[in-house]
Scaffold this motif. Structure first.
Motif, PDB file in Angstrom:
ATOM      1  N   LYS A  88      -6.081   6.638   9.391  1.00 26.32           N
ATOM      2  CA  LYS A  88      -6.563   5.648   9.874  1.00 26.32           C
ATOM      3  C   LYS A  88      -8.321   4.804   9.718  1.00 26.32           C
ATOM      4  O   LYS A  88      -7.953   3.910   9.903  1.00 26.32           O
ATOM      5  CB  LYS A  88      -7.622   6.592  11.573  1.00 26.32           C
ATOM      6  N   TYR A  89      -8.963   4.961   8.321  1.00 31.47           N
ATOM      7  CA  TYR A  89     -10.044   4.425   7.906  1.00 31.47           C
ATOM      8  C   TYR A  89      -8.809   3.237   7.774  1.00 31.47           C
ATOM      9  O   TYR A  89      -9.748   2.138   6.876  1.00 31.47           O
ATOM     10  CB  TYR A  89     -10.544   5.215   7.198  1.00 31.47           C
ATOM     11  N   LEU A  90      -8.259   3.946   6.609  1.00 37.45           N
ATOM     12  CA  LEU A  90      -7.623   2.542   5.966  1.00 37.45           C
ATOM     13  C   LEU A  90      -6.654   1.755   6.254  1.00 37.45           C
ATOM     14  O   LEU A  90      -6.913   0.362   6.091  1.00 37.45           O
ATOM     15  CB  LEU A  90      -6.935   3.404   4.569  1.00 37.45           C
ATOM     16  N   GLU A  91      -6.319   1.986   7.527  1.00 37.07           N
ATOM     17  CA  GLU A  91      -5.495   1.057   8.514  1.00 37.07           C
ATOM     18  C   GLU A  91      -6.468   0.617   9.055  1.00 37.07           C
ATOM     19  O   GLU A  91      -6.336  -0.940   9.031  1.00 37.07           O
ATOM     20  CB  GLU A  91      -4.456   1.806   9.727  1.00 37.07           C
ATOM     21  N   GLU A  92      -7.793   0.421   9.269  1.00 37.82           N
ATOM     22  CA  GLU A  92      -8.840  -0.460  10.053  1.00 37.82           C
ATOM     23  C   GLU A  92      -9.251  -0.888   8.627  1.00 37.82           C
ATOM     24  O   GLU A  92      -9.280  -2.370   9.257  1.00 37.82           O
ATOM     25  CB  GLU A  92      -9.898   0.883  10.685  1.00 37.82           C
ATOM     26  N   ALA A  93      -9.524  -1.093   7.379  1.00 39.00           N
ATOM     27  CA  ALA A  93      -9.371  -1.737   6.288  1.00 39.00           C
ATOM     28  C   ALA A  93      -8.758  -2.401   5.747  1.00 39.00           C
ATOM     29  O   ALA A  93      -9.601  -3.536   5.685  1.00 39.00           O
ATOM     30  CB  ALA A  93      -9.978  -0.115   5.376  1.00 39.00           C
ATOM     31  N   THR A  94      -8.139  -2.488   5.808  1.00 34.44           N
ATOM     32  CA  THR A  94      -6.660  -3.196   5.597  1.00 34.44           C
ATOM     33  C   THR A  94      -6.594  -4.198   6.979  1.00 34.44           C
ATOM     34  O   THR A  94      -6.397  -5.278   6.230  1.00 34.44           O
ATOM     35  CB  THR A  94      -5.516  -2.003   5.935  1.00 34.44           C
ATOM     36  N   SER A  95      -6.513  -3.844   8.010  1.00 34.32           N
ATOM     37  CA  SER A  95      -6.364  -5.092   8.994  1.00 34.32           C
ATOM     38  C   SER A  95      -8.188  -6.424   8.756  1.00 34.32           C
ATOM     39  O   SER A  95      -7.814  -7.116   9.267  1.00 34.32           O
ATOM     40  CB  SER A  95      -6.827  -4.359  10.508  1.00 34.32           C
ATOM     41  N   TYR A  96      -9.008  -5.186   8.444  1.00 34.60           N
ATOM     42  CA  TYR A  96      -9.935  -6.041   8.383  1.00 34.60           C
ATOM     43  C   TYR A  96      -9.941  -6.601   7.278  1.00 34.60           C
ATOM     44  O   TYR A  96     -10.114  -8.329   7.570  1.00 34.60           O
ATOM     45  CB  TYR A  96     -11.178  -4.863   7.889  1.00 34.60           C
ATOM     46  N   ALA A  97      -8.904  -6.415   6.246  1.00 38.01           N
ATOM     47  CA  ALA A  97      -9.602  -7.357   5.658  1.00 38.01           C
ATOM     48  C   ALA A  97      -8.064  -8.202   5.235  1.00 38.01           C
ATOM     49  O   ALA A  97      -7.902  -9.220   4.466  1.00 38.01           O
ATOM     50  CB  ALA A  97      -9.230  -7.178   3.512  1.00 38.01           C
ATOM     51  N   SER A  98      -7.202  -8.271   5.995  1.00 35.68           N
ATOM     52  CA  SER A  98      -6.332  -8.640   6.514  1.00 35.68           C
ATOM     53  C   SER A  98      -6.699 -10.256   7.581  1.00 35.68           C
ATOM     54  O   SER A  98      -5.790 -11.447   7.316  1.00 35.68           O
ATOM     55  CB  SER A  98      -4.681  -8.160   7.051  1.00 35.68           C
ATOM     56  N   ASN A  99      -8.017 -10.061   7.379  1.00 31.96           N
ATOM     57  CA  ASN A  99      -8.335 -11.145   8.294  1.00 31.96           C
ATOM     58  C   ASN A  99      -8.920 -12.641   7.685  1.00 31.96           C
ATOM     59  O   ASN A  99     -10.032 -13.387   8.540  1.00 31.96           O
ATOM     60  CB  ASN A  99      -9.805 -10.716   9.054  1.00 31.96           C
ATOM     61  N   PHE A 100      -9.422 -11.947   6.936  1.00 31.32           N
ATOM     62  CA  PHE A 100      -9.845 -12.427   5.666  1.00 31.32           C
ATOM     63  C   PHE A 100      -9.129 -13.579   4.599  1.00 31.32           C
ATOM     64  O   PHE A 100      -9.615 -14.122   4.555  1.00 31.32           O
ATOM     65  CB  PHE A 100     -11.093 -12.297   5.325  1.00 31.32           C
ATOM     66  N   LEU A 101      -7.873 -12.737   4.577  1.00 30.65           N
ATOM     67  CA  LEU A 101      -7.238 -13.091   2.654  1.00 30.65           C
ATOM     68  C   LEU A 101      -5.647 -12.820   3.291  1.00 30.65           C
ATOM     69  O   LEU A 101      -5.763 -11.302   3.966  1.00 30.65           O
ATOM     70  CB  LEU A 101      -7.902 -11.987   2.014  1.00 30.65           C
ATOM     71  N   SER A 102      -4.941 -13.770   3.209  1.00 38.35           N
ATOM     72  CA  SER A 102      -3.707 -13.226   2.835  1.00 38.35           C
ATOM     73  C   SER A 102      -3.415 -12.988   2.522  1.00 38.35           C
ATOM     74  O   SER A 102      -1.653 -12.858   2.878  1.00 38.35           O
ATOM     75  CB  SER A 102      -3.098 -14.503   4.000  1.00 38.35           C
ATOM     76  N   LYS A 103      -3.370 -12.901   1.209  1.00 36.19           N
ATOM     77  CA  LYS A 103      -2.592 -12.479   0.012  1.00 36.19           C
ATOM     78  C   LYS A 103      -3.542 -10.972  -0.810  1.00 36.19           C
ATOM     79  O   LYS A 103      -4.857 -11.411  -0.611  1.00 36.19           O
ATOM     80  CB  LYS A 103      -2.426 -13.836  -1.670  1.00 36.19           C
ATOM     81  N   LYS A 104      -1.988 -10.311  -1.696  1.00 35.13           N
ATOM     82  CA  LYS A 104      -2.701  -9.071  -1.717  1.00 35.13           C
ATOM     83  C   LYS A 104      -3.682  -9.673  -3.441  1.00 35.13           C
ATOM     84  O   LYS A 104      -2.969  -9.395  -4.224  1.00 35.13           O
ATOM     85  CB  LYS A 104      -1.947  -7.719  -1.240  1.00 35.13           C
ATOM     86  N   THR A 105      -4.423  -9.676  -3.446  1.00 32.15           N
ATOM     87  CA  THR A 105      -4.938 -10.271  -4.819  1.00 32.15           C
ATOM     88  C   THR A 105      -6.254  -9.433  -5.256  1.00 32.15           C
ATOM     89  O   THR A 105      -6.614  -8.779  -4.181  1.00 32.15           O
ATOM     90  CB  THR A 105      -5.689 -12.104  -4.821  1.00 32.15           C
ATOM     91  N   LYS A 106      -7.020  -9.714  -5.793  1.00 36.84           N
ATOM     92  CA  LYS A 106      -7.982  -8.447  -6.352  1.00 36.84           C
ATOM     93  C   LYS A 106      -9.011  -8.444  -5.367  1.00 36.84           C
ATOM     94  O   LYS A 106      -9.754  -7.637  -5.575  1.00 36.84           O
ATOM     95  CB  LYS A 106      -8.569  -9.238  -7.977  1.00 36.84           C
ATOM     96  N   ASN A 107      -9.736  -9.621  -5.328  1.00 34.97           N
ATOM     97  CA  ASN A 107     -10.330  -9.751  -3.866  1.00 34.97           C
ATOM     98  C   ASN A 107      -9.661  -8.880  -2.551  1.00 34.97           C
ATOM     99  O   ASN A 107     -10.484  -8.843  -1.565  1.00 34.97           O
ATOM    100  CB  ASN A 107     -10.853 -11.263  -3.353  1.00 34.97           C
ATOM    101  N   PHE A 108      -8.848  -9.199  -2.034  1.00 39.23           N
ATOM    102  CA  PHE A 108      -7.839  -8.208  -0.357  1.00 39.23           C
ATOM    103  C   PHE A 108      -8.439  -6.873  -0.861  1.00 39.23           C
ATOM    104  O   PHE A 108      -8.898  -5.689  -0.553  1.00 39.23           O
ATOM    105  CB  PHE A 108      -6.740  -8.339  -1.012  1.00 39.23           C
TER     106      PHE A 108
END
Length: 162
Positions: A88-108
């Motif tokens: 659950k926490y990972l899904e929330e964190a992934t969603s949060y990161a996806s709001n800011f970064l579309s590509k899965k780079t090191k910053n994502f």
């Protein structure tokens, strides 16, 4: 079960299996170490640790956060609340990161890990304040952990008080 937390390796019996608990980094120290060294701040934060059975800990080693969560769901020999909430926490964190970064780079992956660690630290602090406060104490002034807001405000600490 508090007894499983208190057991030491010497007390283990072969027929019980390996129930010795050890700390595990959710974001492994050596995962993505070319971009984020083992000493990276996020990898050393309280929210980046869970207790796991030693055998699970050994199997997971330097796996990515996503792989660790999946492996724990599939193979966890000890039912632990903190491990059960990781998906659950990972899904929330992934969603949060996806709001800011579309590509899965090191910053994502940094955003994702940082948000996951923030979520876990909030849960751990709230649990500790509720569980161990004295009967006569009111809740303290803790409000939240938010690394992103702290960074925007150029704060050195990520903890916010009321």
């Amino acid at each position: 079960d508090i007894e499983k937390i208190l057991i030491n390796r010497v007390e283990l019996k072969k027929e019980e299996g390996n129930v010795y608990l050890s700390k595990e980094h959710i974001w492994a120290q050596n995962n993505r170490s070319s971009d984020f060294p083992p000493s990276h701040k996020e990898k050393r934060r309280l929210g980046n640790f869970v207790l796991l059975g030693l055998s699970s800990n050994i199997q997971l080693q330097d796996s990515s956060i996503q792989d660790k969560v999946q492996m724990l769901e599939d193979n966890s020999s000890i039912d632990m609340h903190q491990v059960n909430n990781l998906r659950k926490y990972l899904e929330e964190a992934t969603s949060y990161a996806s709001n800011f970064l579309s590509k899965k780079t090191k910053n994502f992956y940094l955003f994702e890990a940082r948000k996951l660690i923030d979520i876990r630290e909030n849960e751990l602090i709230k649990f500790a304040l509720k569980r161990w406060k004295m009967d006569h104490e009111n809740m303290n002034k803790f409000s939240k952990v938010d690394s992103f807001e702290a960074e925007e405000m150029k704060k050195t600490e990520v903890y916010f008080m009321k």
